[in-house]
Design a protein around this motif. Structure first.
Motif, mmCIF file in Angstrom:
data_model
loop_
_atom_site.group_PDB
_atom_site.id
_atom_site.type_symbol
_atom_site.label_atom_id
_atom_site.label_comp_id
_atom_site.label_asym_id
_atom_site.label_seq_id
_atom_site.Cartn_x
_atom_site.Cartn_y
_atom_site.Cartn_z
ATOM 1 N N TRP A 1 0.846 -1.183 0.000
ATOM 2 C CA TRP A 1 0.000 0.000 0.000
ATOM 3 C C TRP A 1 0.888 1.241 0.000
ATOM 4 O O TRP A 1 1.849 1.327 0.786
ATOM 5 C CB TRP A 1 -0.911 0.037 1.227
ATOM 6 C CG TRP A 1 -2.061 -0.913 1.162
ATOM 7 C CD1 TRP A 1 -2.107 -2.191 1.624
ATOM 8 C CD2 TRP A 1 -3.352 -0.653 0.613
ATOM 9 N NE1 TRP A 1 -3.341 -2.754 1.389
ATOM 10 C CE2 TRP A 1 -4.134 -1.820 0.777
ATOM 11 C CE3 TRP A 1 -3.955 0.460 -0.003
ATOM 12 C CZ2 TRP A 1 -5.457 -1.912 0.358
ATOM 13 C CZ3 TRP A 1 -5.264 0.367 -0.414
ATOM 14 C CH2 TRP A 1 -6.001 -0.807 -0.241
ATOM 15 N N TYR A 2 0.536 2.184 -0.883
ATOM 16 C CA TYR A 2 1.230 3.456 -0.973
ATOM 17 C C TYR A 2 0.220 4.585 -0.766
ATOM 18 O O TYR A 2 -0.965 4.448 -1.072
ATOM 19 C CB TYR A 2 1.857 3.655 -2.355
ATOM 20 C CG TYR A 2 3.073 2.806 -2.660
ATOM 21 C CD1 TYR A 2 2.946 1.472 -3.035
ATOM 22 C CD2 TYR A 2 4.355 3.356 -2.617
ATOM 23 C CE1 TYR A 2 4.062 0.709 -3.339
ATOM 24 C CE2 TYR A 2 5.474 2.602 -2.919
ATOM 25 C CZ TYR A 2 5.318 1.281 -3.288
ATOM 26 O OH TYR A 2 6.431 0.526 -3.597
ATOM 27 N N GLU B 1 3.121 14.970 -5.731
ATOM 28 C CA GLU B 1 4.249 14.186 -5.246
ATOM 29 C C GLU B 1 4.161 12.750 -5.726
ATOM 30 O O GLU B 1 3.132 12.303 -6.229
ATOM 31 C CB GLU B 1 4.290 14.219 -3.716
ATOM 32 C CG GLU B 1 4.466 15.613 -3.153
ATOM 33 C CD GLU B 1 4.554 15.596 -1.633
ATOM 34 O OE1 GLU B 1 4.566 16.699 -1.049
ATOM 35 O OE2 GLU B 1 4.607 14.505 -1.049
ATOM 36 N N GLY B 2 5.256 12.003 -5.565
ATOM 37 C CA GLY B 2 5.237 10.591 -5.891
ATOM 38 C C GLY B 2 4.678 9.775 -4.744
ATOM 39 O O GLY B 2 4.600 10.240 -3.605
ATOM 40 N N PRO B 3 4.269 8.527 -5.015
ATOM 41 C CA PRO B 3 3.751 7.658 -3.956
ATOM 42 C C PRO B 3 4.824 7.342 -2.911
ATOM 43 O O PRO B 3 6.006 7.276 -3.222
ATOM 44 C CB PRO B 3 3.348 6.386 -4.712
ATOM 45 C CG PRO B 3 3.188 6.812 -6.136
ATOM 46 C CD PRO B 3 4.183 7.903 -6.336
ATOM 47 N N VAL B 4 4.360 7.121 -1.681
ATOM 48 C CA VAL B 4 5.246 6.750 -0.581
ATOM 49 C C VAL B 4 4.723 5.459 0.024
ATOM 50 O O VAL B 4 3.532 5.343 0.329
ATOM 51 C CB VAL B 4 5.307 7.860 0.485
ATOM 52 C CG1 VAL B 4 6.146 7.399 1.679
ATOM 53 C CG2 VAL B 4 5.878 9.138 -0.103
ATOM 54 N N TYR C 1 -4.702 6.585 -2.206
ATOM 55 C CA TYR C 1 -4.176 5.348 -1.650
ATOM 56 C C TYR C 1 -4.129 4.295 -2.757
ATOM 57 O O TYR C 1 -5.143 3.963 -3.368
ATOM 58 C CB TYR C 1 -5.041 4.879 -0.487
ATOM 59 C CG TYR C 1 -4.867 5.759 0.722
ATOM 60 C CD1 TYR C 1 -5.547 6.966 0.821
ATOM 61 C CD2 TYR C 1 -3.993 5.398 1.738
ATOM 62 C CE1 TYR C 1 -5.345 7.795 1.905
ATOM 63 C CE2 TYR C 1 -3.799 6.221 2.834
ATOM 64 C CZ TYR C 1 -4.483 7.415 2.912
ATOM 65 O OH TYR C 1 -4.286 8.234 3.999
ATOM 66 N N LEU C 2 -2.942 3.773 -3.000
ATOM 67 C CA LEU C 2 -2.695 2.831 -4.080
ATOM 68 C C LEU C 2 -2.249 1.496 -3.524
ATOM 69 O O LEU C 2 -1.445 1.442 -2.595
ATOM 70 C CB LEU C 2 -1.589 3.364 -4.995
ATOM 71 C CG LEU C 2 -1.855 4.668 -5.735
ATOM 72 C CD1 LEU C 2 -0.551 5.310 -6.175
ATOM 73 C CD2 LEU C 2 -2.737 4.426 -6.937
ATOM 74 N N CYS C 3 -2.768 0.411 -4.089
ATOM 75 C CA CYS C 3 -2.221 -0.901 -3.766
ATOM 76 C C CYS C 3 -1.399 -1.379 -4.950
ATOM 77 O O CYS C 3 -1.644 -0.985 -6.095
ATOM 78 C CB CYS C 3 -3.301 -1.900 -3.391
ATOM 79 S SG CYS C 3 -4.467 -2.323 -4.701
ATOM 80 N N ALA C 4 -0.398 -2.206 -4.684
ATOM 81 C CA ALA C 4 0.496 -2.693 -5.731
ATOM 82 C C ALA C 4 0.835 -4.145 -5.463
ATOM 83 O O ALA C 4 1.071 -4.549 -4.317
ATOM 84 C CB ALA C 4 1.773 -1.860 -5.779
ATOM 85 N N THR D 1 10.904 -1.922 -1.401
ATOM 86 C CA THR D 1 10.338 -0.584 -1.272
ATOM 87 C C THR D 1 10.812 0.229 -2.459
ATOM 88 O O THR D 1 12.012 0.328 -2.714
ATOM 89 C CB THR D 1 10.814 0.092 0.016
ATOM 90 O OG1 THR D 1 10.374 -0.668 1.133
ATOM 91 C CG2 THR D 1 10.264 1.505 0.109
ATOM 92 N N GLN D 2 9.867 0.785 -3.192
ATOM 93 C CA GLN D 2 10.212 1.691 -4.284
ATOM 94 C C GLN D 2 10.144 3.126 -3.774
ATOM 95 O O GLN D 2 9.192 3.497 -3.082
ATOM 96 C CB GLN D 2 9.268 1.512 -5.466
ATOM 97 C CG GLN D 2 9.467 0.192 -6.185
ATOM 98 C CD GLN D 2 8.712 0.132 -7.482
ATOM 99 O OE1 GLN D 2 8.902 0.980 -8.364
ATOM 100 N NE2 GLN D 2 7.849 -0.842 -7.618
#
Lengths: 106, 119
Positions: free
Chosen positions: A34-35, A41-44, A87-90, B107-108
């Motif tokens: 999860w990000y 901004e970029g995902p964290v 909120y992104l899942c990967a 972690t990216q």
């Protein structure tokens, strides 16, 4: 192709409310991440879950990986305006879901 | 510690023009990635580099080329820009190669993105 579907697409709530967002797939994943992404901004990365049934807590955020490793959920308790974001899942092969855009109003 | 940096931050191109998006990381990471993000579609992988000297196609490589110049830098080139390439482009890096894809726990770390408009 491993597709990740996230729901809901949009969610707008008041400060202090609880919420749950979901990440589902028809495929099994060895792990899922999860990000959170804020505007401009970029995902964290928030968390990585690797074991079916695993539950991880990060302050007011609770992440769960489904027993079959096909789905995951993110629960936020007493949401705050600072939780606002995408909120992104990967999953495997660096595939991302489309995300849930959360807005927490003061 | 700057992390992952991208240049430029914004760019407007006309159809058919070419340009290169630059990305650099100062974390001594082995792997680097290029994604595009479009509304309602999340992040899609364009190309990745598992280690210095190697590059591989991702989900949407058509119309793009990449160069892993050294361990720090990974550039993305649009040879002949098209309106369909209007998007926000993100570069990312991770410590170790993520493949085989069966186990993905790296972690990216993402850069701030480049917003590209092709007219």
């Amino acid at each position: 192709t491993q597709l990740l579907e996230q729901s809901p697409q949009f969610l707008s709530i008041q400060e202090g409310e609880n919420l749950t967002v979901y990440c589902n797939s028809s495929s099994v994943f060895s792990s899922l991440q999860w990000y959170r992404q804020e505007p401009g901004e970029g995902p964290v990365l928030l968390v990585t879950v690797v074991t079916g049934g695993e539950v991880k807590k990060l302050k007011r955020l609770t992440f769960q990986f489904g027993d079959a490793r096909k789905d995951s959920s993110l629960h936020i308790t007493a949401a705050q305006p600072g939780d606002t974001g995408l909120y992104l899942c990967a999953g495997g092969s660096m595939r991302f879901g489309a995300g849930t855009r959360l807005t927490v109003k003061p | 510690n700057a992390g992952v940096t991208q240049t430029p931050k914004f760019q407007v191109l006309k159809t058919g023009q070419s340009m290169t998006l630059q990305c650099a990381q100062d974390m001594n990471h082995n792997s680097m990635y290029w994604y595009r993000q479009d509304p309602g579609m999340g992040l899609r992988l364009i190309y990745y580099s598992a280690s210095e000297g190697t590059t591989d196609k991702g989900e949407v490589p058509n119309g793009y080329n990449v160069s892993r110049l050294n361990k720090r830098e990974f550039s993305l080139r649009l040879e002949s820009a098209a309106p369909s390439q209007t998007s926000v482009y993100f570069c990312a890096s991770s410590e170790a190669p993520s493949f085989p894809a069966a186990l993905f726990t790296d972690t990216q770390y993402f850069g701030p993105g480049t917003r590209l408009t092709v007219l």
